[in-house]
Design a protein around this motif. Structure first.
Motif, PDB file in Angstrom:
ATOM      1  N   LEU A 145       0.841  -1.202   0.000  1.00  0.00           N
ATOM      2  CA  LEU A 145       0.000   0.000   0.000  1.00  0.00           C
ATOM      3  C   LEU A 145       0.875   1.251   0.000  1.00  0.00           C
ATOM      4  CD1 LEU A 145      -2.204  -1.640   2.619  1.00  0.00           C
ATOM      5  CD2 LEU A 145      -3.299  -0.380   0.784  1.00  0.00           C
ATOM      6  N   SER A 146       2.029   1.187   0.699  1.00  0.00           N
ATOM      7  CA  SER A 146       2.883   2.384   0.832  1.00  0.00           C
ATOM      8  C   SER A 146       3.349   2.875  -0.538  1.00  0.00           C
ATOM      9  CB  SER A 146       4.127   2.078   1.658  1.00  0.00           C
ATOM     10  OG  SER A 146       3.896   1.076   2.577  1.00  0.00           O
ATOM     11  N   SER A 147       3.777   1.941  -1.386  1.00  0.00           N
ATOM     12  CA  SER A 147       4.249   2.391  -2.704  1.00  0.00           C
ATOM     13  C   SER A 147       3.071   2.802  -3.585  1.00  0.00           C
ATOM     14  CB  SER A 147       5.074   1.298  -3.387  1.00  0.00           C
ATOM     15  OG  SER A 147       4.341   0.117  -3.488  1.00  0.00           O
ATOM     16  N   PHE A 148       1.909   2.183  -3.369  1.00  0.00           N
ATOM     17  CA  PHE A 148       0.744   2.556  -4.181  1.00  0.00           C
ATOM     18  C   PHE A 148       0.355   4.013  -3.921  1.00  0.00           C
ATOM     19  CE2 PHE A 148      -3.728   2.636  -5.459  1.00  0.00           C
ATOM     20  CZ  PHE A 148      -3.697   1.925  -6.652  1.00  0.00           C
ATOM     21  N   VAL A 149       0.449   4.415  -2.641  1.00  0.00           N
ATOM     22  CA  VAL A 149       0.136   5.811  -2.291  1.00  0.00           C
ATOM     23  C   VAL A 149       1.049   6.754  -3.090  1.00  0.00           C
ATOM     24  CG1 VAL A 149       0.311   7.490  -0.403  1.00  0.00           C
ATOM     25  CG2 VAL A 149      -0.805   5.300  -0.010  1.00  0.00           C
ATOM     26  N   VAL A 150       2.301   6.352  -3.277  1.00  0.00           N
ATOM     27  CA  VAL A 150       3.234   7.191  -4.045  1.00  0.00           C
ATOM     28  C   VAL A 150       2.830   7.185  -5.530  1.00  0.00           C
ATOM     29  CG1 VAL A 150       5.657   7.668  -4.545  1.00  0.00           C
ATOM     30  CG2 VAL A 150       5.045   6.551  -2.403  1.00  0.00           C
ATOM     31  N   PHE A 151       2.461   6.021  -6.044  1.00  0.00           N
ATOM     32  CA  PHE A 151       2.017   5.971  -7.450  1.00  0.00           C
ATOM     33  C   PHE A 151       0.785   6.873  -7.658  1.00  0.00           C
ATOM     34  CE2 PHE A 151       4.048   1.543  -7.641  1.00  0.00           C
ATOM     35  CZ  PHE A 151       5.153   1.997  -8.335  1.00  0.00           C
ATOM     36  N   VAL A 152      -0.126   6.867  -6.680  1.00  0.00           N
ATOM     37  CA  VAL A 152      -1.320   7.723  -6.790  1.00  0.00           C
ATOM     38  C   VAL A 152      -0.898   9.187  -6.870  1.00  0.00           C
ATOM     39  CG1 VAL A 152      -3.400   8.496  -5.552  1.00  0.00           C
ATOM     40  CG2 VAL A 152      -2.825   6.065  -5.592  1.00  0.00           C
ATOM     41  N   ALA A 153       0.206   9.515  -6.184  1.00  0.00           N
ATOM     42  CA  ALA A 153       0.661  10.921  -6.135  1.00  0.00           C
ATOM     43  C   ALA A 153       1.493  11.322  -7.362  1.00  0.00           C
ATOM     44  CB  ALA A 153       1.472  11.148  -4.858  1.00  0.00           C
ATOM     45  N   PHE A 154       1.699  10.432  -8.315  1.00  0.00           N
ATOM     46  CA  PHE A 154       2.561  10.772  -9.466  1.00  0.00           C
ATOM     47  C   PHE A 154       2.169  12.083 -10.175  1.00  0.00           C
ATOM     48  CE2 PHE A 154       5.582   7.333 -11.298  1.00  0.00           C
ATOM     49  CZ  PHE A 154       6.148   7.138 -10.055  1.00  0.00           C
ATOM     50  N   PRO A 155       0.873  12.301 -10.471  1.00  0.00           N
ATOM     51  CA  PRO A 155       0.535  13.558 -11.160  1.00  0.00           C
ATOM     52  C   PRO A 155       0.983  14.784 -10.348  1.00  0.00           C
ATOM     53  CG  PRO A 155      -1.307  12.030 -11.258  1.00  0.00           C
ATOM     54  CD  PRO A 155      -0.292  11.416 -10.331  1.00  0.00           C
ATOM     55  N   LEU A 156       0.781  14.730  -9.018  1.00  0.00           N
ATOM     56  CA  LEU A 156       1.186  15.837  -8.148  1.00  0.00           C
ATOM     57  C   LEU A 156       2.714  15.981  -8.137  1.00  0.00           C
ATOM     58  CD1 LEU A 156       0.031  17.760  -5.798  1.00  0.00           C
ATOM     59  CD2 LEU A 156       0.957  16.017  -4.266  1.00  0.00           C
ATOM     60  N   LEU A 157       3.403  14.831  -8.075  1.00  0.00           N
ATOM     61  CA  LEU A 157       4.873  14.858  -8.028  1.00  0.00           C
ATOM     62  C   LEU A 157       5.443  15.421  -9.329  1.00  0.00           C
ATOM     63  CD1 LEU A 157       5.486  11.367  -6.330  1.00  0.00           C
ATOM     64  CD2 LEU A 157       5.735  13.624  -5.271  1.00  0.00           C
ATOM     65  N   ARG A 158       4.753  15.179 -10.424  1.00  0.00           N
ATOM     66  CA  ARG A 158       5.214  15.734 -11.711  1.00  0.00           C
ATOM     67  C   ARG A 158       4.947  17.239 -11.745  1.00  0.00           C
ATOM     68  NH1 ARG A 158       2.953  12.245 -16.546  1.00  0.00           N
ATOM     69  NH2 ARG A 158       4.360  13.590 -17.716  1.00  0.00           N
ATOM     70  N   GLU A 159       3.750  17.608 -11.272  1.00  0.00           N
ATOM     71  CA  GLU A 159       3.358  19.024 -11.268  1.00  0.00           C
ATOM     72  C   GLU A 159       4.325  19.841 -10.395  1.00  0.00           C
ATOM     73  OE1 GLU A 159      -0.919  19.262 -10.429  1.00  0.00           O
ATOM     74  OE2 GLU A 159      -0.333  20.992  -9.152  1.00  0.00           O
ATOM     75  N   ARG A 160       4.753  19.268  -9.269  1.00  0.00           N
ATOM     76  CA  ARG A 160       5.623  20.008  -8.343  1.00  0.00           C
ATOM     77  C   ARG A 160       7.107  19.855  -8.658  1.00  0.00           C
ATOM     78  NH1 ARG A 160       2.141  19.780  -2.810  1.00  0.00           N
ATOM     79  NH2 ARG A 160       0.315  20.721  -3.803  1.00  0.00           N
ATOM     80  N   GLY A 161       7.422  19.185  -9.759  1.00  0.00           N
ATOM     81  CA  GLY A 161       8.811  19.139 -10.210  1.00  0.00           C
ATOM     82  C   GLY A 161       9.686  18.070  -9.574  1.00  0.00           C
ATOM     83  N   TYR A 162       9.092  17.163  -8.770  1.00  0.00           N
ATOM     84  CA  TYR A 162       9.908  16.061  -8.210  1.00  0.00           C
ATOM     85  C   TYR A 162      10.233  15.042  -9.304  1.00  0.00           C
ATOM     86  CZ  TYR A 162       8.465  17.607  -3.513  1.00  0.00           C
ATOM     87  OH  TYR A 162       8.250  18.317  -2.363  1.00  0.00           O
ATOM     88  N   LEU A 163       9.292  14.890 -10.237  1.00  0.00           N
ATOM     89  CA  LEU A 163       9.461  13.948 -11.348  1.00  0.00           C
ATOM     90  C   LEU A 163       9.413  14.730 -12.657  1.00  0.00           C
ATOM     91  CD1 LEU A 163       7.028  11.016 -10.349  1.00  0.00           C
ATOM     92  CD2 LEU A 163       9.505  11.007 -10.217  1.00  0.00           C
ATOM     93  N   PRO A 164      10.219  14.366 -13.666  1.00  0.00           N
ATOM     94  CA  PRO A 164      11.275  13.366 -13.606  1.00  0.00           C
ATOM     95  C   PRO A 164      12.383  13.808 -12.645  1.00  0.00           C
ATOM     96  CG  PRO A 164      11.237  14.447 -15.762  1.00  0.00           C
ATOM     97  CD  PRO A 164      10.127  15.018 -14.972  1.00  0.00           C
ATOM     98  N   ILE A 165      13.050  12.832 -12.043  1.00  0.00           N
ATOM     99  CA  ILE A 165      14.049  13.113 -11.015  1.00  0.00           C
ATOM    100  C   ILE A 165      15.274  13.807 -11.602  1.00  0.00           C
ATOM    101  CG2 ILE A 165      15.737  11.939  -9.522  1.00  0.00           C
ATOM    102  CD1 ILE A 165      13.584   9.966  -8.777  1.00  0.00           C
ATOM    103  N   GLN A 166      15.707  14.866 -10.920  1.00  0.00           N
ATOM    104  CA  GLN A 166      16.960  15.553 -11.295  1.00  0.00           C
ATOM    105  C   GLN A 166      18.050  15.063 -10.349  1.00  0.00           C
ATOM    106  OE1 GLN A 166      16.722  17.680 -13.929  1.00  0.00           O
ATOM    107  NE2 GLN A 166      14.529  17.159 -13.902  1.00  0.00           N
ATOM    108  N   ASP A 167      19.214  14.728 -10.872  1.00  0.00           N
ATOM    109  CA  ASP A 167      20.302  14.210 -10.030  1.00  0.00           C
ATOM    110  C   ASP A 167      20.656  15.166  -8.886  1.00  0.00           C
ATOM    111  OD1 ASP A 167      20.401  11.899 -11.358  1.00  0.00           O
ATOM    112  OD2 ASP A 167      22.201  12.371 -12.549  1.00  0.00           O
ATOM    113  N   SER A 168      20.510  16.467  -9.140  1.00  0.00           N
ATOM    114  CA  SER A 168      20.895  17.448  -8.115  1.00  0.00           C
ATOM    115  C   SER A 168      19.923  17.433  -6.925  1.00  0.00           C
ATOM    116  CB  SER A 168      20.914  18.838  -8.739  1.00  0.00           C
ATOM    117  OG  SER A 168      19.628  19.113  -9.253  1.00  0.00           O
ATOM    118  N   GLN A 169      18.747  16.790  -7.080  1.00  0.00           N
ATOM    119  CA  GLN A 169      17.738  16.836  -6.003  1.00  0.00           C
ATOM    120  C   GLN A 169      17.611  15.541  -5.214  1.00  0.00           C
ATOM    121  OE1 GLN A 169      14.191  17.862  -8.164  1.00  0.00           O
ATOM    122  NE2 GLN A 169      14.676  20.042  -8.161  1.00  0.00           N
ATOM    123  N   LEU A 170      18.468  14.550  -5.524  1.00  0.00           N
ATOM    124  CA  LEU A 170      18.273  13.200  -4.967  1.00  0.00           C
ATOM    125  C   LEU A 170      18.113  13.172  -3.450  1.00  0.00           C
ATOM    126  CD1 LEU A 170      20.794  11.115  -7.127  1.00  0.00           C
ATOM    127  CD2 LEU A 170      18.287  11.034  -7.193  1.00  0.00           C
TER     128      LEU A 170
END
Ligand code: UDP
Length: 461
Positions: A145-170
Motif C-alpha cells: 500500500l505504501s508504494s501505491f500511495v506514491v504511485f497515486v501521487a505521481f501527477p502531483l509529483l510531476r506538477e511540483r517538479g519532483y518527477l522526472p528526477i533531477q540528479d541534483s535533487q536526490l
C-alpha cells in the motif's frame, strides 16, 4: 479458516466461478495463485487465464481450470530488459485474445456462472473489457500500500517538479510523502519516462474504477497508508495478506526450478549465522556491482547462500565474472544456486539476514519469518519498500552507496554482530507476531477476507 456463520453463505456460493488473470512475472504470479487457493478454500471454482509468455503449469493446480491465450509477444520482446515496454505490449496485444476468451467463458452454460474477474492491477486494459461485458472486475495489487500511495501521487509529483528526477535533487525530502527523499521515488532508470507514467496511470486509474482492490498486506503493517487510500478511493479495499501464511496446501507457482540443495547446506550451518542474498526475478546487476557484492560477502566472514539467477549479471550467463578460485578460498562458507525455495530458506533457523532487492513479496516473506533485511532496491516500488523497511518499520539497514564492498562488509557486521542488529531483530520479531495474529480468529486479514467474499457475492448481477 471458515467461520461457522459462513456455512449458509458457503452453500449458496457453491457453483460460483471466479476468473483470475495474473501478470506473467514471478512476483505477480505467486500472489495471484495463492489468492486463487484462498478463494477456492472459500467455496469458489477457479479459472485462470494466462499468457503463453511465462506460461503456467496447470498440472501443479489440479483443482483449477486453466486457459492460455496467445499474447503475440515476440521472443525478442520477451527477452528485453525493458519491463515497461513489455508491460505496455501486454496491455495492447492481450486485448483481443483476452476478450475472446472471456466471451467464450461467459457463454459456456456447462460451467458455473462467473461472479467476477480478478485481474492484476497492471493488466489495466481489462477494466474496459470487463465493462463492455458487464462483468464486475476486482483488482489484485501485488505490491504494498505504501508504494501505491506514491504511485497515486505521481501527477502531483510531476506538477511540483519532483518527477522526472533531477540528479541534483536526490537527497531532498519529498515534503508531501515523508519520510521519502527524491531518491526513494519509485522510478526506473533507462526507460522511456512517458511510457512509465502511462502504465502507472493505467494501473492507478483502472484500479480506482474497479469494484474493489485486494492487497497482499495487512492492516497492522500499513495502517496509515490504508487510511489514506480509503479516503481517496471510492471502492472497497481488502488487505488480506500475508497470502502464503494461510497454511493451505498450495503448490509451487515457480517458473524456475528451486534448488533444494540450499536446504541441506543450511542444515549444516549455525543458527542465525547465514546471510541469504537474492535479488528476485527481474533485477539485473552490472559486472562491477556483482564483483563488489561477491567481495563484500566474502570479506564479511559470515556463511552465505546466494541466488545468482542466470542472466542476473548483464552480459554473463552465470558466474563467469567471479575471479578464478574465488569459491575455493571460502572453504564451504558459500553456497551459490540459480533459484531457491525462498519460503523454506527464510523459515530455516540458520538464516540470520536477508540481503534483498525489496520486491514486495520478498519483503513480506522476510517480515513473516522475522528475518532482518539488508536493503538494496533496484527500481520502482522496491525503493519505497526499502525505505519503509529501514526507516519506518526499522527492521533492516539500507545500503546507501549502491554496492561498495567496504560498506557491504560494514552493514553485515552492524546487522549480524553489533547491538544495533539485536534491536532490529527484536523489532522484526514483533512484526512477525503481528503478521501471525492477523490470520488468527478475529484477526484483521481474516475479517477483511470475509468482507471480500461477501462483497464478491453482492457483485453478482
Ligand atoms: N523467489 C523464489 N526463489 C528465489 C528468489 C525468489 O522462489 O530464488 C520468489 C520469492 O519467494 C517471491 C518471488 O520469487 O515470492 C519474487 O517476488 P518479489 O516481489 O520479491 O520480486 P520480483 O521478482 O518481482 O522482483
Amino acid at each position: 479458516m471458515e467461520s461457522q456463520t459462513d456455512t449458509g453463505q458457503m452453500e449458496q456460493r457453491k457453483g460460483r466461478r471466479l476468473v483470475l488473470f495474473p501478470l506473467p512475472f514471478q512476483g505477480h504470479i505467486n500472489p495471484m495463485l495463492l489468492l486463487a487457493t484462498i478463494l477456492h478454500s472459500k467455496g469458489f471454482s477457479i479459472t485462470i487465464i494466462h499468457t503463453n509468455f511465462n506460461s503456467l503449469n496447470p498440472s501443479n493446480f489440479p483443482n483449477f481450470t486453466f486457459h492460455s491465450i496467445p499474447d503475440g509477444i515476440l521472443e525478442s520482446e520477451a527477452s528485453s530488459k525493458d519491463v515497461v515496454a513489455l508491460a505496455k505490449l501486454l496491455n495492447t496485444k492481450c486485448v483481443e485474445p483476452f476478450r475472446d476468451r472471456m466471451v467464450k467463458l461467459l457463454s459456456d452454460v456447462s460451467e458455473e456462472p462467473i461472479s467476477c474477474l480478478i485481474s492484476d492491477a497492471f493488466f489495466y486494459f481489462t477494466q474496459a473489457v470487463a465493462d463492455s461485458l458487464r462483468l464486475p472486475r476486482v483488482v489484485l495489487r501485488t505490491g504494498g500500500l505504501s508504494s501505491f500511495v506514491v504511485f497515486v501521487a505521481f501527477p502531483l509529483l510531476r506538477e511540483r517538479g519532483y518527477l522526472p528526477i533531477q540528479d541534483s535533487q536526490l537527497e531532498e525530502p519529498v515534503a508531501e510523502l515523508p519520510p521519502l527523499k527524491v531518491k526513494d521515488l519509485p522510478v526506473i532508470d533507462n526507460v522511456d519516462p512517458d511510457s512509465y507514467y502511462e502504465i502507472i496511470a493505467g494501473m492507478v486509474n483502472e484500479s480506482k474504477a474497479s469494484s474493489g482492490i485486494i492487497w497482499n498486506s495487512f492492516e497492522e503493517l500499513e495502517r496509515s497508508e490504508l487510511d489514506t487510500l480509503r479516503q481517496e478511493f471510492p471502492n472497497p479495499i481488502f488487505p488480506i495478506g500475508p497470502f502464503h501464511k494461510y497454511y493451505l496446501t498450495s503448490s509451487s507457482s515457480s517458473l524456475l526450478d528451486q534448488d533444494q540443495s540450499s536446504i541441506s547446506w543450511l542444515d549444516k550451518q549455525a543458527p542465525k549465522s547465514v546471510i541469504y542474498a537474492s535479488f528476485g526475478s527481474l533485477a539485473a546487476l552490472s559486472e562491477a556491482q556483482f564483483l563488489e557484492i561477491s567481495w563484500g560477502l566474502a570479506n564479511s566472514n559470515q556463511p552465505f547462500l546466494w541466488v545468482v539467477r542466470p542472466g542476473l549479471v548483464c552480459g554473463s550467463e552465470w558466474l563467469e565474472p567471479l575471479p578464478s578460485g574465488f569459491l575455493d578460498t571460502l572453504n564451504g562458507r558459500a553456497h551459490i544456486i540459480k533459484w531457491a525455495p525462498q519460503l523454506e530458506v527464510l523459515a530455516h533457523p540458520a538464516v540470520g539476514a536477508f540481503w534483498t532487492h525489496n520486491g514486495w513479496n520478498s519483503t513480506l516473506e522476510s517480515i513473516c519469518e522475522g528475518v532482518p533485511m539488508i536493503c538494496m532496491p533496484c527500481f520502482t516500488d522496491q525503493k519505497v519498500n526499502a525505505k519503509y523497511v529501514s526507516q519506518v518499520w526499522k527492521v533492516g539497514l539500507q545500503l546507501e552507496n549502491g554496492s561498495d564492498r567496504l560498506e557491504i562488509e560494514r552493514c553485515i557486521r552492524r546487522l549480524m554482530v553489533e547491538k544495533e542488529g539485536e534491536e532490529i531483530r527484536d523489532r522484526i520479531s514483533k512484526l512477525k507476531d503481528k503478521a501471525k495474529f492477523c490470520l488468527q480468529r478475529g484477526g484483521s486479514s481474516l475479517q477483511n477476507l470475509d468482507s471480500l467474499v461477501s462483497h464478491i457475492f453482492k457483485l453478482e448481477s
